[in-house]
Design an enzyme around this catalytic site. Structure first.
Site, PDB file in Angstrom:
ATOM      1  N   LYS A   1       0.793  -1.233   0.000  1.00 35.01           N
ATOM      2  CA  LYS A   1       0.000   0.000   0.000  1.00 35.01           C
ATOM      3  C   LYS A   1       0.824   1.282   0.000  1.00 35.01           C
ATOM      4  O   LYS A   1       0.349   2.352   0.391  1.00 35.01           O
ATOM      5  CB  LYS A   1      -0.992   0.036   1.186  1.00 35.01           C
ATOM      6  CG  LYS A   1      -1.771  -1.226   1.427  1.00 35.01           C
ATOM      7  CD  LYS A   1      -2.235  -1.915   0.177  1.00 35.01           C
ATOM      8  CE  LYS A   1      -3.290  -1.170  -0.588  1.00 35.01           C
ATOM      9  NZ  LYS A   1      -3.527  -1.871  -1.903  1.00 35.01           N
TER      10      LYS A   1
ATOM     11  N   GLY B   1       2.398   2.374  -2.830  1.00 38.31           N
ATOM     12  CA  GLY B   1       2.509   2.914  -4.190  1.00 38.31           C
ATOM     13  C   GLY B   1       3.159   1.931  -5.158  1.00 38.31           C
ATOM     14  O   GLY B   1       3.728   2.335  -6.181  1.00 38.31           O
TER      15      GLY B   1
ATOM     16  N   HIS C   1       7.246  -7.326  -2.255  1.00 32.58           N
ATOM     17  CA  HIS C   1       7.085  -6.656  -0.955  1.00 32.58           C
ATOM     18  C   HIS C   1       8.100  -7.220   0.047  1.00 32.58           C
ATOM     19  O   HIS C   1       7.925  -7.046   1.246  1.00 32.58           O
ATOM     20  CB  HIS C   1       5.695  -6.939  -0.378  1.00 32.58           C
ATOM     21  CG  HIS C   1       4.559  -6.248  -1.076  1.00 32.58           C
ATOM     22  ND1 HIS C   1       4.619  -4.962  -1.533  1.00 32.58           N
ATOM     23  CD2 HIS C   1       3.294  -6.676  -1.344  1.00 32.58           C
ATOM     24  CE1 HIS C   1       3.446  -4.636  -2.060  1.00 32.58           C
ATOM     25  NE2 HIS C   1       2.633  -5.654  -1.966  1.00 32.58           N
TER      26      HIS C   1
ATOM     27  N   ARG D   1       5.846   5.292   2.065  1.00 31.03           N
ATOM     28  CA  ARG D   1       4.717   6.217   2.214  1.00 31.03           C
ATOM     29  C   ARG D   1       4.443   6.450   3.695  1.00 31.03           C
ATOM     30  O   ARG D   1       4.738   5.571   4.524  1.00 31.03           O
ATOM     31  CB  ARG D   1       3.492   5.549   1.547  1.00 31.03           C
ATOM     32  CG  ARG D   1       2.223   6.356   1.551  1.00 31.03           C
ATOM     33  CD  ARG D   1       1.075   5.567   0.911  1.00 31.03           C
ATOM     34  NE  ARG D   1      -0.080   6.419   0.679  1.00 31.03           N
ATOM     35  CZ  ARG D   1      -1.260   5.990   0.202  1.00 31.03           C
ATOM     36  NH1 ARG D   1      -1.419   4.706  -0.088  1.00 31.03           N
ATOM     37  NH2 ARG D   1      -2.246   6.823   0.025  1.00 31.03           N
TER      38      ARG D   1
ATOM     39  N   SER E   1      -4.986   2.594   3.927  1.00 23.74           N
ATOM     40  CA  SER E   1      -5.137   1.953   2.621  1.00 23.74           C
ATOM     41  C   SER E   1      -5.176   0.424   2.771  1.00 23.74           C
ATOM     42  O   SER E   1      -5.980  -0.271   2.141  1.00 23.74           O
ATOM     43  CB  SER E   1      -3.960   2.376   1.724  1.00 23.74           C
ATOM     44  OG  SER E   1      -4.052   1.796   0.460  1.00 23.74           O
TER      45      SER E   1
ATOM     46  N   TYR F   1       5.969   8.200  -1.677  1.00 24.30           N
ATOM     47  CA  TYR F   1       4.674   8.401  -2.329  1.00 24.30           C
ATOM     48  C   TYR F   1       4.366   9.898  -2.348  1.00 24.30           C
ATOM     49  O   TYR F   1       3.854  10.434  -3.337  1.00 24.30           O
ATOM     50  CB  TYR F   1       3.632   7.634  -1.514  1.00 24.30           C
ATOM     51  CG  TYR F   1       2.207   7.714  -1.994  1.00 24.30           C
ATOM     52  CD1 TYR F   1       1.655   6.692  -2.757  1.00 24.30           C
ATOM     53  CD2 TYR F   1       1.386   8.786  -1.639  1.00 24.30           C
ATOM     54  CE1 TYR F   1       0.324   6.747  -3.173  1.00 24.30           C
ATOM     55  CE2 TYR F   1       0.071   8.847  -2.042  1.00 24.30           C
ATOM     56  CZ  TYR F   1      -0.454   7.830  -2.818  1.00 24.30           C
ATOM     57  OH  TYR F   1      -1.768   7.896  -3.222  1.00 24.30           O
TER      58      TYR F   1
ATOM     59  N   PHE G   1      -3.366   9.292 -11.476  1.00 24.42           N
ATOM     60  CA  PHE G   1      -4.382   8.486 -10.796  1.00 24.42           C
ATOM     61  C   PHE G   1      -5.581   8.255 -11.721  1.00 24.42           C
ATOM     62  O   PHE G   1      -6.077   7.125 -11.846  1.00 24.42           O
ATOM     63  CB  PHE G   1      -4.812   9.203  -9.512  1.00 24.42           C
ATOM     64  CG  PHE G   1      -5.728   8.393  -8.643  1.00 24.42           C
ATOM     65  CD1 PHE G   1      -5.265   7.292  -7.939  1.00 24.42           C
ATOM     66  CD2 PHE G   1      -7.063   8.741  -8.516  1.00 24.42           C
ATOM     67  CE1 PHE G   1      -6.107   6.548  -7.126  1.00 24.42           C
ATOM     68  CE2 PHE G   1      -7.918   8.005  -7.708  1.00 24.42           C
ATOM     69  CZ  PHE G   1      -7.436   6.908  -7.014  1.00 24.42           C
TER      70      PHE G   1
ATOM     71  N   ALA H   1      -5.732   8.371 -15.069  1.00 21.52           N
ATOM     72  CA  ALA H   1      -5.400   7.493 -16.210  1.00 21.52           C
ATOM     73  C   ALA H   1      -5.313   6.043 -15.746  1.00 21.52           C
ATOM     74  O   ALA H   1      -5.786   5.123 -16.421  1.00 21.52           O
ATOM     75  CB  ALA H   1      -4.092   7.930 -16.855  1.00 21.52           C
ATOM     76  N   MET H   2      -4.731   5.832 -14.581  1.00 19.47           N
ATOM     77  CA  MET H   2      -4.592   4.461 -14.084  1.00 19.47           C
ATOM     78  C   MET H   2      -5.953   3.855 -13.720  1.00 19.47           C
ATOM     79  O   MET H   2      -6.185   2.681 -13.937  1.00 19.47           O
ATOM     80  CB  MET H   2      -3.645   4.419 -12.881  1.00 19.47           C
ATOM     81  CG  MET H   2      -2.182   4.534 -13.300  1.00 19.47           C
ATOM     82  SD  MET H   2      -1.021   4.520 -11.920  1.00 19.47           S
ATOM     83  CE  MET H   2      -1.383   2.971 -11.121  1.00 19.47           C
TER      84      MET H   2
HETATM   85  P1  A3P Z   1      -5.240   4.484  -1.369  1.00 18.08           P
HETATM   86  O1  A3P Z   1      -5.860   3.224  -0.860  1.00 18.08           O
HETATM   87  O2  A3P Z   1      -4.834   5.411  -0.258  1.00 18.08           O
HETATM   88  O3  A3P Z   1      -6.063   5.166  -2.416  1.00 18.08           O
HETATM   89  P2  A3P Z   1      -0.100  -0.466  -3.629  1.00 18.08           P
HETATM   90  O4  A3P Z   1      -0.014  -0.423  -5.107  1.00 18.08           O
HETATM   91  O5  A3P Z   1       1.231  -0.477  -2.948  1.00 18.08           O
HETATM   92  O6  A3P Z   1      -1.007  -1.558  -3.160  1.00 18.08           O
HETATM   93  O7  A3P Z   1      -0.723   0.924  -3.134  1.00 18.08           O
HETATM   94  C1  A3P Z   1      -2.041   1.243  -3.419  1.00 18.08           C
HETATM   95  C2  A3P Z   1      -2.244   2.695  -3.044  1.00 18.08           C
HETATM   96  O8  A3P Z   1      -1.583   3.529  -4.010  1.00 18.08           O
HETATM   97  C3  A3P Z   1      -3.734   3.074  -3.074  1.00 18.08           C
HETATM   98  O9  A3P Z   1      -3.869   4.096  -2.072  1.00 18.08           O
HETATM   99  C4  A3P Z   1      -3.852   3.626  -4.486  1.00 18.08           C
HETATM  100  O10 A3P Z   1      -4.976   4.440  -4.686  1.00 18.08           O
HETATM  101  C5  A3P Z   1      -2.540   4.411  -4.581  1.00 18.08           C
HETATM  102  N1  A3P Z   1      -2.184   4.745  -5.976  1.00 18.08           N
HETATM  103  C6  A3P Z   1      -1.998   3.907  -7.013  1.00 18.08           C
HETATM  104  N2  A3P Z   1      -1.745   4.588  -8.143  1.00 18.08           N
HETATM  105  C7  A3P Z   1      -1.761   5.901  -7.811  1.00 18.08           C
HETATM  106  C8  A3P Z   1      -1.575   7.118  -8.539  1.00 18.08           C
HETATM  107  N3  A3P Z   1      -1.338   7.140  -9.854  1.00 18.08           N
HETATM  108  N4  A3P Z   1      -1.666   8.289  -7.861  1.00 18.08           N
HETATM  109  C9  A3P Z   1      -1.911   8.295  -6.536  1.00 18.08           C
HETATM  110  N5  A3P Z   1      -2.097   7.184  -5.790  1.00 18.08           N
HETATM  111  C10 A3P Z   1      -2.027   5.996  -6.419  1.00 18.08           C
END
Ligand code: A3P
Length: 287
Positions: free
Chosen positions: A44, A46, A99, A121, A129, A184, A220, A222-223
């Site tokens: 979690k 990033g 991880h 982060r 998260s 992050y 965020f 676009a993803m």
């Molecule tokens: P949140 O749950 O706080 O939204 P991981 O990939 O390590 O599992 O982390 C997931 C976290 O990264 C989630 O946080 C997700 O929304 C955030 N995340 C993924 N892509 C992102 C982006 N492009 N911009 C901001 N946050 C992003």
């Protein structure tokens, strides 16, 4: 239903992807290649964001790879059952994800020039998260309450082990030239500048248009629209999309909407105590 975690070296791992064999193989036998690039995180922090960034850098900003191939196939999770097979069969140069804490990372890494990018982060946002993610992902026990989940996080009892030990273990490498760390929060604050720094570390010379494309496609929004990274294609028995979204909020400071004053005070006390040996300042130390 109770989840039976896989345990390796005292750390719990989610059972859907990991086996003791895959973890032991990753640790003891996996052969790191000198041109491997590893995306390493505590959950979690990033991870998938960095996967997008690194894939887009690798394809020089062209989004077609990221838009047609699942992120886990672009950058295999080499310590998991399926990811290991993929990682072993991929041609060089490989992009790999995990991880793993430093002490169970492949032993062969020590003798290589492979590069590690470590993203970390604000742990308070990590735990929030992680709480929501655990609710939607069947490989994780459904949290009974946020309070209990936070206690488990602080005690290092969640899957993937202690955040403090993860960060401390990896930060021991901070002065080595094949190690790069970024937060992050820095990605959020200045994605363009962060992408340029990552390119420099990787020795990848991208022009301005390519960097802009990386930034645009790793945003965020676009993803969220890209099913190859938003997790919507995962089967419902792995990730139940009715219980939440993997790309949930994507912001800094959401912990403020979740922590009580008492939880925040407990957190600060334990954080100060556990982090004092590290002697490093992070963006979240100011807030
Ligand atoms: P949140 O749950 O706080 O939204 P991981 O990939 O390590 O599992 O982390 C997931 C976290 O990264 C989630 O946080 C997700 O929304 C955030 N995340 C993924 N892509 C992102 C982006 N492009 N911009 C901001 N946050 C992003």
């Amino acid at each position: 239903m109770p989840v039976h975690y896989v345990t390796y070296k005292g750390i719990k791992f989610p059972p859907a992807y990991n086996s003791e064999h895959s973890l032991s193989f990753a640790h003891n036998e996996f052969l790191v290649r000198d041109d491997d690039v590893f995306n390493v995180t505590y959950p979690k922090s990033g991870t998938v964001w960095m996967t997008e960034i690194l894939s887009l850098i690798r394809s020089r900003g062209h989004p077609s790879w990221s838009q047609t191939i699942l992120n886990s196939d672009r950058m295999p999770w080499f310590s998991t059952r399926l990811g290991l097979e993929a990682a072993l069969s991929y041609p060089s140069p490989r992009l790999l994800t995990c991880h793993l804490p430093r002490h169970i990372f492949p032993k062969s890494f020590s003798h290589s020039t492979a590069k590690v990018i470590y993203t970390l982060r604000d742990p308070r946002d990590v735990v929030v998260s992680y709480y929501y993610f655990s609710k939607m992902c069947s490989s994780y026990e459904d949290p009974t309450s946020f309070d209990q989940f936070l206690r488990d996080f602080l005690n290092g009892e969640l899957p993937h082990g202690s955040w403090f030990e993860h960060v401390q273990g990896w930060m021991e490498m901070k002065d080595q030239e094949n190690f790069f760390f970024i937060t992050y929060e820095e990605l959020k604050q200045d994605l363009q500048g962060s992408v340029r720094r990552i390119c420099q570390f990787l020795g990848q010379d991208l022009d301005d248009a390519a960097v802009s494309s990386v930034v645009r496609n790793a945003s965020f929004s676009a993803m969220r629209e890209n099913p190859m990274c938003s997790s919507v294609l995962l089967p419902a028995d792995i990730m139940d999309q009715t219980k939440g979204q993997f790309l949930r909020k994507g912001i800094c400071g959401d912990w403020k909407n979740h922590f009580t004053v008492a939880q925040s005070e407990t957190f600060d006390r334990i954080y100060q105590d556990r982090m004092q040996g590290l002697n490093m300042a992070f963006p979240w130390d100011r807030h």
